[in-house]
Design an enzyme around this catalytic site. Structure first.
Site, mmCIF file in Angstrom:
data_model
loop_
_atom_site.group_PDB
_atom_site.id
_atom_site.type_symbol
_atom_site.label_atom_id
_atom_site.label_comp_id
_atom_site.label_asym_id
_atom_site.label_seq_id
_atom_site.Cartn_x
_atom_site.Cartn_y
_atom_site.Cartn_z
ATOM 1 N N GLY A 155 -16.730 4.030 -2.532
ATOM 2 C CA GLY A 155 -15.597 3.391 -1.866
ATOM 3 C C GLY A 155 -14.371 3.524 -2.751
ATOM 4 N N TYR A 175 -8.782 13.942 5.717
ATOM 5 C CA TYR A 175 -9.590 13.654 4.515
ATOM 6 C C TYR A 175 -10.959 13.103 4.938
ATOM 7 C CZ TYR A 175 -11.415 11.572 0.283
ATOM 8 O OH TYR A 175 -12.253 11.241 -0.760
ATOM 9 N N GLY A 178 -14.455 19.552 -11.329
ATOM 10 C CA GLY A 178 -13.450 18.479 -11.371
ATOM 11 C C GLY A 178 -13.720 17.514 -12.504
ATOM 12 N N LYS A 218 -14.919 14.596 4.323
ATOM 13 C CA LYS A 218 -16.044 13.883 3.702
ATOM 14 C C LYS A 218 -17.193 13.706 4.702
ATOM 15 C CE LYS A 218 -14.521 13.664 -0.471
ATOM 16 N NZ LYS A 218 -15.238 14.322 -1.583
ATOM 17 N N SER A 246 -18.049 10.327 0.346
ATOM 18 C CA SER A 246 -17.169 9.146 0.349
ATOM 19 C C SER A 246 -17.528 8.238 1.513
ATOM 20 C CB SER A 246 -15.712 9.578 0.502
ATOM 21 O OG SER A 246 -14.874 8.443 0.690
HETATM 22 P P1 NDP Z 1 -9.200 12.578 -9.617
HETATM 23 O O1 NDP Z 1 -7.916 13.025 -9.024
HETATM 24 O O2 NDP Z 1 -9.151 11.620 -10.757
HETATM 25 O O3 NDP Z 1 -10.072 13.846 -10.051
HETATM 26 C C1 NDP Z 1 -10.170 14.974 -9.218
HETATM 27 C C2 NDP Z 1 -10.763 16.119 -10.016
HETATM 28 O O4 NDP Z 1 -10.912 17.245 -9.136
HETATM 29 C C3 NDP Z 1 -9.899 16.559 -11.169
HETATM 30 O O5 NDP Z 1 -10.700 16.809 -12.285
HETATM 31 C C4 NDP Z 1 -9.253 17.863 -10.671
HETATM 32 O O6 NDP Z 1 -9.079 18.724 -11.792
HETATM 33 C C5 NDP Z 1 -10.342 18.401 -9.739
HETATM 34 N N1 NDP Z 1 -9.826 19.296 -8.719
HETATM 35 C C6 NDP Z 1 -8.988 18.988 -7.695
HETATM 36 N N2 NDP Z 1 -8.700 20.093 -6.981
HETATM 37 C C7 NDP Z 1 -9.375 21.115 -7.577
HETATM 38 C C8 NDP Z 1 -9.480 22.498 -7.311
HETATM 39 N N3 NDP Z 1 -8.836 23.074 -6.279
HETATM 40 N N4 NDP Z 1 -10.246 23.273 -8.112
HETATM 41 C C9 NDP Z 1 -10.908 22.706 -9.160
HETATM 42 N N5 NDP Z 1 -10.852 21.399 -9.457
HETATM 43 C C10 NDP Z 1 -10.089 20.616 -8.672
HETATM 44 O O7 NDP Z 1 -10.021 11.930 -8.401
HETATM 45 P P2 NDP Z 1 -11.480 11.298 -8.313
HETATM 46 O O8 NDP Z 1 -12.194 11.377 -9.598
HETATM 47 O O9 NDP Z 1 -11.339 9.997 -7.650
HETATM 48 O O10 NDP Z 1 -12.136 12.294 -7.258
HETATM 49 C C11 NDP Z 1 -13.330 13.014 -7.475
HETATM 50 C C12 NDP Z 1 -14.084 13.114 -6.167
HETATM 51 O O11 NDP Z 1 -14.434 11.813 -5.726
HETATM 52 C C13 NDP Z 1 -13.300 13.742 -5.024
HETATM 53 O O12 NDP Z 1 -14.157 14.595 -4.303
HETATM 54 C C14 NDP Z 1 -12.911 12.544 -4.164
HETATM 55 O O13 NDP Z 1 -12.720 12.891 -2.822
HETATM 56 C C15 NDP Z 1 -14.124 11.674 -4.355
HETATM 57 N N6 NDP Z 1 -13.951 10.261 -4.065
HETATM 58 C C16 NDP Z 1 -13.009 9.510 -4.716
HETATM 59 C C17 NDP Z 1 -12.885 8.167 -4.428
HETATM 60 C C18 NDP Z 1 -11.833 7.307 -5.043
HETATM 61 O O14 NDP Z 1 -11.564 6.214 -4.504
HETATM 62 N N7 NDP Z 1 -11.226 7.692 -6.146
HETATM 63 C C19 NDP Z 1 -13.779 7.520 -3.467
HETATM 64 C C20 NDP Z 1 -14.707 8.409 -2.823
HETATM 65 C C21 NDP Z 1 -14.800 9.708 -3.142
HETATM 66 P P3 NDP Z 1 -7.827 19.715 -12.038
HETATM 67 O O15 NDP Z 1 -6.616 19.048 -11.461
HETATM 68 O O16 NDP Z 1 -7.807 19.875 -13.520
HETATM 69 O O17 NDP Z 1 -8.242 20.965 -11.335
HETATM 70 C C1 8X3 Z 2 -11.860 7.919 -1.303
HETATM 71 C C2 8X3 Z 2 -12.011 6.502 -0.892
HETATM 72 O O1 8X3 Z 2 -11.392 4.841 0.892
HETATM 73 O O2 8X3 Z 2 -9.589 6.020 -0.191
HETATM 74 O O3 8X3 Z 2 -12.751 8.741 -0.634
HETATM 75 O O4 8X3 Z 2 -10.982 7.145 1.379
HETATM 76 S S1 8X3 Z 2 -10.941 6.130 0.366
#
Ligand code: NDP
Ligand code: 8X3
Length: 254
Positions: free
Chosen positions: A183, A152, A9, A156, A139
């Site tokens: 967060g 979701y 990702g 996590k 998360s």
């Molecule tokens: P983004 O949407 O900005 O990034 C998500 C990334 O995951 C992208 O690069 C996407 O790439 C990749 N991805 C999604 N589905 C797939 C798949 N099936 N196969 C391969 N790659 C995939 O979100 P975040 O950076 O925020 O999220 C990253 C992680 O952090 C996640 O696990 C999320 O749950 C976690 N997280 C996020 C928080 C937030 O508040 N933003 C808080 C806590 C945890 P592409 O589409 O090119 O495949």
């Molecule tokens: C992503 C953060 O608070 O939206 O894991 O679930 S929250």
């Protein structure tokens, strides 16, 4: 030879920020995601700054594609020092009894099974070499459910348990295992969650200074850089004014 980090990702948000942080920190990188063009763009930028990068385009839900992609790496790229299991998403914020089963399947297949697929592919070689580090992006959502978070949050919570299980299973080796639990981080996360409703996504970050992908990358890099005898098992990183997954203080007129 520089160390190698594989980041899933890596085309957006936390994964992209980890790519930049680990590149700055002297790693060569294997970057994976589904969007080939975006991966190529990031690779070009990082290579211009002196980092060697391999990109692998596959969906983490497709275990066979993941296996083939990892198998396609040249021998010198097979020694992966750090695996960052970051690819993941939330879809929807509906009540559990009104949710879309398709969304549930996508979250479970990506956040849980995709992470397991990558772990199964990469960790055996770490065990063989008796070194390596797995950093899973969990998360705060895994600590307790919040309204509409149901499935979701469950994925996590599963990441937490799977990470703890791995840490126990590798304890005889020098492999380290970390769960970074962010967060509120402003990335593409909410745009994806609300199926492209950008106005709704923006509201999630109104009235509070959210974390950035770079804040989380700093924590992941710290865990990877700690002395060999130090295993950062779990880190909860909240925005200031965020008390928990569901308690967020927002400035009224912001
Ligand atoms: P983004 O949407 O900005 O990034 C998500 C990334 O995951 C992208 O690069 C996407 O790439 C990749 N991805 C999604 N589905 C797939 C798949 N099936 N196969 C391969 N790659 C995939 O979100 P975040 O950076 O925020 O999220 C990253 C992680 O952090 C996640 O696990 C999320 O749950 C976690 N997280 C996020 C928080 C937030 O508040 N933003 C808080 C806590 C945890 P592409 O589409 O090119 O495949
Ligand atoms: C992503 C953060 O608070 O939206 O894991 O679930 S929250």
């Amino acid at each position: 030879m520089k160390k190698i980090a594989l980041i899933t990702g890596a085309t957006s948000g936390i994964g992209e920020a980890c790519a930049r942080k680990f590149a700055e920190g002297g790693y060569n990188l294997i970057l994976t995601a589904r969007r080939a063009e975006k991966l190529a763009e990031i690779k070009a930028q990082l290579e211009a700054e002196g980092t060697k990068v391999r990109t692998l385009v596959f969906d983490v839900r497709d275990a066979e594609a993941a296996k083939q992609a990892i198998g396609s790496l040249e021998a010198e790229w097979q020694t992966i020092d750090v695996l960052i299991n970051n690819a993941g998403l939330a879809l929807g914020l509906e009540k559990e009894y009104e949710g879309d089963p398709e969304d549930w399947n996508t979250m479970i297949d990506t956040n849980i099974k995709g992470l397991l697929t990558m772990t199964r592919l990469i960790v055996p070689a770490m065990i063989e070499r008796n070194e390596g580090h797995v950093i899973n992006i969990g998360s705060v959502a895994g600590d307790a459910a919040y309204a509409g978070g149901n499935v979701y949050c469950a994925t996590k919570a599963a990441v937490k348990t799977i990470t703890d299980g791995l840490r126990i299973d590798v304890a005889e080796s020098a492999v380290r295992v970390t769960n970074v639990k962010p967060g509120l981080v402003e990335t593409n996360f909410s745009n994806v969650r609300f199926h492209g409703d950008n106005a709704r996504a923006e509201n999630v970050y109104k009235g509070i200074v959210p974390l950035t992908g770079a804040d989380i990358a700093d924590v992941a890099f710290y865990a990877a850089s700690a002395p060999k005898h130090v295993q950062i098992a779990e880190v909860l990183v909240l925005a200031t004014h965020q008390g928990s997954g569901s308690v967020i203080h927002r400035e009224k007129n912001a």
